[in-house]
Design a protein around this motif. Structure first.
Motif: not given
Length: 710
Positions: A234-242, A406-410, A669-672, A677-679
């Motif tokens: 599950m994508t952690p970012s609430p700003y990259l939803p499906t 916006g939303v997740h590209p997939e 500017g970071t991903d992994q 969004w996990k703290v």
């Protein structure tokens, strides 16, 4: 891109015709021009072929003729209290009449529209002389989604007509000069002993009720609660939803679903068995494990879903599904397909929602589609409960939802709304002082022409769902309603261009749906903003955003409180910065240095941060808010007193600041590279702070006293 060729005049004209901005002023005040390669790639993402001079000329001709091919525009958006002109295209010399069929929610009926005396020369299009008749829509049309009808010998047409508020008014109390304050929370991080490793909607209800009753708060702003993938990862970012329309069922409290109370002993044991490992996650101070929590919760929810519902409950479920219509059915189907095939790399025959292969699988997966439909219903019920708890606790506003850019590209929206989302480009941001390489958020943008073609219905439906149980809504990157930074596929964020949107339509529809929901609208208008935009939003009744760290005068000093705008949500910090305790300690420099995000020497950036901190403390000291050697807590409280000294109509307080947390929730500017969004919520010593003890936290109680005095 490797090449940066100067664009031709024809290419610039074509770009401008499609809303692509060929140049802009950057964060540092420098004039930047887009290259020919960038403009060509952005136009391609819009479906416009500009690959050669001949193609450019053809595309320009098509863009000029296209409005004349339509009897009516695809949609007309106007303001209540103002007239508007509508062009109607017919064979030159033919008569035509126009009328409005009023929205049943506005009382229904028919209104004839008078033709205006606006002479326009005819145009030859596709071998036909086309004339334009101009009609004047009256200023007294009611708010709503109406329908325009045109009829004549050579043309029959219809188009949606949206009448929007001229201005979205604040609640009476706030119009009279009062202000409201509230907490800002990342809900997933705010856990209780009953949570399954992730903060949920029952936790939100409790936080709202206690914040209102015990603290006098009027709202709780939460992160976007939009849906993520239906399975791991599950994508952690609430700003990259499906999808931005529907809710992440990760936030459902299993035990609060009514049918859970009536499970058999065997089924109840299954739920408890699923809960045990998930509840144990609540004591883990490390990164939040959404996958483990959702795996456990989904297993339990499937048990509850299978339990019988009363006739009344089934009727409510059916009514919810009927109200949400095709949008919900398509989303639930995407969830079932993603569960079967994963959320990425589907077989080609499944990429079109209207394909026979999808229809065949929809029949096979009917039970799973119903399950995912049901999840949205129980989530909606719990959102309603949270908003009710907020009002029962004395909050004037209640839950303030957050709408992602916006939303997740997939994701589900890209699958379901493929015709109105652009391919070949993603949304991002040009370089600024905090992200000196620019940003690529990987999200496909709305195609402005296609969005207008479908009369903005996907946008409207999304707003209606998010606003249903909201007292307010925050629009992340509200500038995206005016223009978005498009990054062509394969390009660096720096090599992008702005694409303009019909802000009159997008802001107007937002105001209409918010007025119908009784909600306040806040636009996050930080970053590179054209000066007129903030004035426009204020005129439409959309509040802006002021962050203390960002509000500076021409010399880099904190802006005096009396120079703040009134129509804003003012805060000390934002989720894209470390909490104030961490920022004061230079965590924003240390993180970027550690992750290699700096484009200047670390010593230079650290010196600038130290100087910024010094200017802040000097400003606090000059107003008698701190002494000569203030503690961290005293500085944090003084900064909130500073914000309370502004005329801002809303003041937000981060829960992280209230308990002394130092760790950032997100590093742009970071991903992994960072646990974005996990703290989980913790105090300055790293000790977890749960909902059960939150309102007894000494530091929170001390800060609340400051807010009450202010």
């Amino acid at each position: 891109m490797a090449d940066h060729t100067e664009p031709s005049g024809a290419l610039v004209r074509l770009a401008s015709a499609h809303g692509v901005v060929p140049d802009h002023w950057d964060f540092h005040g420098n004039h930047r021009r887009a290259s020919a390669e960038t403009l060509t790639a952005v136009l391609a993402a819009l479906g416009v072929d500009a690959s050669s001079p001949e193609r450019i000329d053809l595309a320009l001709q098509f863009a000029e003729d296209q409005p004349w091919r339509r009897v009516l525009p695809p949609v007309v958006v106007m303001r209540r209290g103002r007239t508007a002109h509508v062009p109607v295209h017919v064979t030159h010399g033919d008569p035509v009449e126009l009328w409005v069929e009023l929205d049943p929610e506005a009382g229904g009926g028919r209104r004839d529209v008078a033709q205006a005396d606006v002479p326009v020369p005819p145009r030859s299009v596709d071998g036909r002389d086309v004339g334009r008749a101009t009609f004047t829509l009256p200023a007294d049309l009611p708010l709503g989604w109406h329908t325009l009808h045109a009829s004549g010998p050579s043309a029959e047409g219809r188009a949606p007509l949206v009448v929007t508020p001229d201005r979205l008014e604040l609640p009476e109390r706030l119009r009279d000069g009062d202000r409201a304050w509230g907490f800002m929370a990342q809900l997933y991080s705010v856990r209780s002993r009953a949570s399954w490793g992730v903060g949920d909607l029952a936790d939100l209800a409790e936080v709202c009720w206690r914040a209102g009753r015990d603290c006098g708060a009027d709202f709780v702003l939460v992160n976007p609660l939009h849906a993520a993938e239906p399975g791991a990862p599950m994508t952690p970012s609430p700003y990259l939803p499906t999808t931005r329309r529907f809710v992440n069922p990760l936030y459902v409290r299993v035990e609060d679903v009514r049918e859970a109370a009536y499970l058999s002993a065997a089924d109840r044991a299954l739920v408890e068995w699923a809960a045990e490992p998930a509840r144990a996650l609540g004591d883990d101070p490390g990164p939040i494990d959404r996958d483990a929590a959702w795996t456990a919760k989904r297993a339990a929810l499937e048990v509850v879903f299978a339990a019988p519902r009363s006739a009344a409950r089934q009727a409510r479920f059916d009514a919810f599904a009927e109200r949400e219509g095709d949008g919900l059915r398509t989303f639930a189907l995407w969830c079932a397909l993603a569960e079967k095939h994963g959320s990425e790399h589907w077989p080609d025959e499944l990429r079109d929602p209207a394909s026979p292969a999808v229809a065949e699988l929809a029949a096979q997966l009917a039970d799973r589609v119903e399950f995912y439909t049901w999840l949205q219903w129980v989530a909606d019920e719990q959102l309603e409960t949270a908003q009710r708890a907020a009002h029962e606790g004395g909050m004037a506003i209640g839950v303030m939802h957050d709408l992602a850019v916006g939303v997740h590209p997939e994701g589900a929206d890209v699958w379901a709304l493929r015709d109105v989302l652009a391919r070949g480009a993603t949304v991002g941001a040009p370089p600024d002082m905090y992200n000196q390489q620019g940003q690529d958020w990987s999200q496909p943008p709305w195609n402005p022409d296609e969005l207008a073609r479908v009369a903005y219905r996907p946008y409207r439906d999304m707003l209606r769902s998010v606003l249903r149980h909201a007292g307010a809504i925050r629009i992340d990157h509200v500038i995206g309603l005016f223009r978005l930074w498009w990054v062509p596929a394969g390009s660096l964020p720096y090599d992008g261009a702005y694409v303009r949107y019909d802000h009159e339509a997008l802001v107007g529809i937002l105001a209409l749906e918010a007025e119908r929901a009784g909600a306040i609208v806040i636009g996050e208008d930080l970053g590179t903003v054209e000066p007129w935009v903030r004035d426009y939003l204020a005129d439409r009744g959309v509040l802006g955003t002021s962050v203390l760290w960002f509000e500076q005068d021409l010399h880099g000093n904190p802006l005096p409180p009396d120079e703040y705008r009134r129509l804003v949500l003012a805060t000390v910090t934002t989720h894209d910065l470390p909490p104030t305790a961490g920022y004061l300690a230079g965590e924003h420099v240390a993180i970027r240095d550690r992750l290699g995000l700096l484009t200047e020497p670390v010593a230079t950036v650290r010196a600038a941060a130290d100087a910024e901190r010094g200017r802040m403390i000097d400003a606090l000291r000059a107003r008698g808010l701190v002494g000569d050697d203030p503690s961290e807590r005293e500085i944090v409280e003084a900064m909130h007193r500073y914000v309370l000294g502004t005329p801002a109509v809303l003041v937000g307080v981060a829960l992280t600041d209230a308990v002394g947390e130092r760790r950032a929730q997100n590093q742009p500017g970071t991903d992994q590279e960072y646990p974005n969004w996990k703290v989980p919520l913790a105090d300055g010593a790293g000790r977890l702070v749960t909902v059960d003890e939150l309102f007894d936290n000494p530091r929170l109680r001390s800060l609340v006293q400051v807010l009450r005095e202010g």
